[in-house]
Write a protein that holds these residues in place. Structure first.
Motif, PDB file in Angstrom:
ATOM      1  N   UNK A  37       0.861  -1.179   0.000  1.00 20.33           N
ATOM      2  CA  UNK A  37       0.000   0.000   0.000  1.00 20.33           C
ATOM      3  C   UNK A  37       0.902   1.235   0.000  1.00 20.33           C
ATOM      4  N   UNK A  38       0.673   2.121  -0.969  1.00 19.84           N
ATOM      5  CA  UNK A  38       1.448   3.354  -1.098  1.00 19.84           C
ATOM      6  C   UNK A  38       0.497   4.528  -0.877  1.00 19.84           C
ATOM      7  N   UNK A  39       0.870   5.424   0.035  1.00 18.38           N
ATOM      8  CA  UNK A  39       0.029   6.581   0.354  1.00 18.38           C
ATOM      9  C   UNK A  39       0.837   7.853   0.145  1.00 18.38           C
ATOM     10  N   UNK A  40       0.235   8.820  -0.523  1.00 21.36           N
ATOM     11  CA  UNK A  40       0.871  10.118  -0.749  1.00 21.36           C
ATOM     12  C   UNK A  40       1.023  10.857   0.574  1.00 21.36           C
ATOM     13  N   UNK A  41       2.035  11.706   0.648  1.00 19.12           N
ATOM     14  CA  UNK A  41       2.231  12.530   1.847  1.00 19.12           C
ATOM     15  C   UNK A  41       1.046  13.468   2.067  1.00 19.12           C
ATOM     16  N   UNK A  42       0.283  13.745   1.018  1.00 23.72           N
ATOM     17  CA  UNK A  42      -0.891  14.615   1.133  1.00 23.72           C
ATOM     18  C   UNK A  42      -2.153  13.872   1.553  1.00 23.72           C
ATOM     19  N   UNK A  43      -2.071  12.556   1.692  1.00 22.01           N
ATOM     20  CA  UNK A  43      -3.215  11.789   2.158  1.00 22.01           C
ATOM     21  C   UNK A  43      -3.571  12.213   3.577  1.00 22.01           C
ATOM     22  N   UNK A  44      -4.849  12.172   3.895  1.00 22.59           N
ATOM     23  CA  UNK A  44      -5.288  12.612   5.215  1.00 22.59           C
ATOM     24  C   UNK A  44      -4.807  11.650   6.304  1.00 22.59           C
ATOM     25  N   UNK A  45      -4.746  12.152   7.513  1.00 21.94           N
ATOM     26  CA  UNK A  45      -4.363  11.302   8.642  1.00 21.94           C
ATOM     27  C   UNK A  45      -5.359  10.161   8.798  1.00 21.94           C
ATOM     28  N   UNK A  50      -6.579   4.491   8.532  1.00 21.38           N
ATOM     29  CA  UNK A  50      -7.502   3.460   8.044  1.00 21.38           C
ATOM     30  C   UNK A  50      -6.767   2.400   7.232  1.00 21.38           C
ATOM     31  N   UNK A  51      -5.876   2.830   6.340  1.00 17.10           N
ATOM     32  CA  UNK A  51      -5.162   1.868   5.501  1.00 17.10           C
ATOM     33  C   UNK A  51      -4.174   1.040   6.325  1.00 17.10           C
ATOM     34  N   UNK A  52      -3.508   1.673   7.287  1.00 16.47           N
ATOM     35  CA  UNK A  52      -2.591   0.932   8.155  1.00 16.47           C
ATOM     36  C   UNK A  52      -3.348  -0.141   8.930  1.00 16.47           C
ATOM     37  N   UNK A  69       6.006  11.969  -2.069  1.00 24.81           N
ATOM     38  CA  UNK A  69       5.430  12.517  -3.293  1.00 24.81           C
ATOM     39  C   UNK A  69       4.035  13.087  -3.040  1.00 24.81           C
ATOM     40  N   UNK A  70       3.717  14.152  -3.746  1.00 21.34           N
ATOM     41  CA  UNK A  70       2.381  14.730  -3.666  1.00 21.34           C
ATOM     42  C   UNK A  70       1.432  13.905  -4.541  1.00 21.34           C
ATOM     43  N   UNK A  71       0.157  14.166  -4.405  1.00 17.63           N
ATOM     44  CA  UNK A  71      -0.827  13.483  -5.242  1.00 17.63           C
ATOM     45  C   UNK A  71      -0.569  13.806  -6.712  1.00 17.63           C
ATOM     46  N   UNK A  72      -0.201  15.041  -7.002  1.00 16.88           N
ATOM     47  CA  UNK A  72       0.083  15.460  -8.379  1.00 16.88           C
ATOM     48  C   UNK A  72       1.266  14.686  -8.954  1.00 16.88           C
ATOM     49  N   UNK A  82      -4.824   9.841  -7.484  1.00 15.11           N
ATOM     50  CA  UNK A  82      -5.118   8.984  -6.337  1.00 15.11           C
ATOM     51  C   UNK A  82      -4.143   9.285  -5.205  1.00 15.11           C
ATOM     52  N   UNK A  83      -4.651   9.309  -3.986  1.00 13.47           N
ATOM     53  CA  UNK A  83      -3.797   9.512  -2.811  1.00 13.47           C
ATOM     54  C   UNK A  83      -3.329   8.183  -2.237  1.00 13.47           C
ATOM     55  N   UNK A  84      -4.055   7.118  -2.545  1.00 15.07           N
ATOM     56  CA  UNK A  84      -3.689   5.788  -2.053  1.00 15.07           C
ATOM     57  C   UNK A  84      -3.715   4.803  -3.221  1.00 15.07           C
ATOM     58  N   UNK A  85      -2.698   3.951  -3.233  1.00 13.61           N
ATOM     59  CA  UNK A  85      -2.514   2.982  -4.311  1.00 13.61           C
ATOM     60  C   UNK A  85      -2.119   1.657  -3.675  1.00 13.61           C
TER      61      UNK A  85
END
Length: 108
Positions: A37-45, A50-52, A69-72, A82-85
């Motif tokens: 699971x990869x989450x952007x630094x801009x993903x919400x807490x 939730x993903x963890x 990395x940012x979402x962009x 996508x913020x989560x992959x």
């Protein structure tokens, strides 16, 4: 971080081994298809928490990495916002973790 990580993520996308966005990522984790699971630094807490939790729930041991990395920046690499992959291929997942760790070592 390094561009090798983004390039590898782009290759995983082109080969059909990514699930993009919250719903697809959660679904791949629940169905035990996700390998990473990869989450952007801009993903919400909330998203990160939730993903963890989902990736460790009921004995799952799916690695979660929060990239700088940012979402962009992620969107440019994968061609979709996508913020989560999640990565569904074990080989890509291992290679991405390796690139992530290499990038962290050079940043230190």
């Amino acid at each position: 971080m390094n561009d090798k990580f983004l390039s590898l993520l782009g290759m995983a996308r082109r080969s059909g081994n990514l699930c993009l966005g919250h719903d697809a990522a959660v679904s791949s984790v629940v169905k035990s298809k996700a390998q990473l699971c990869v989450i952007s630094c801009e993903g919400s807490d909330r998203l990160k928490k939730e993903m963890a939790h989902a990736c460790s729930f009921e004995g799952k041991n799916i690695p979660v990495i929060i990239v700088s990395y940012t979402i962009t920046e992620l969107s440019k690499a994968i061609g979709s916002k996508a913020a989560v992959i999640t990565v569904t291929d074990e080989g890509f997942a291992k290679a991405l973790v390796k690139r992530y760790e290499e990038g962290r070592k050079t940043a230190d």
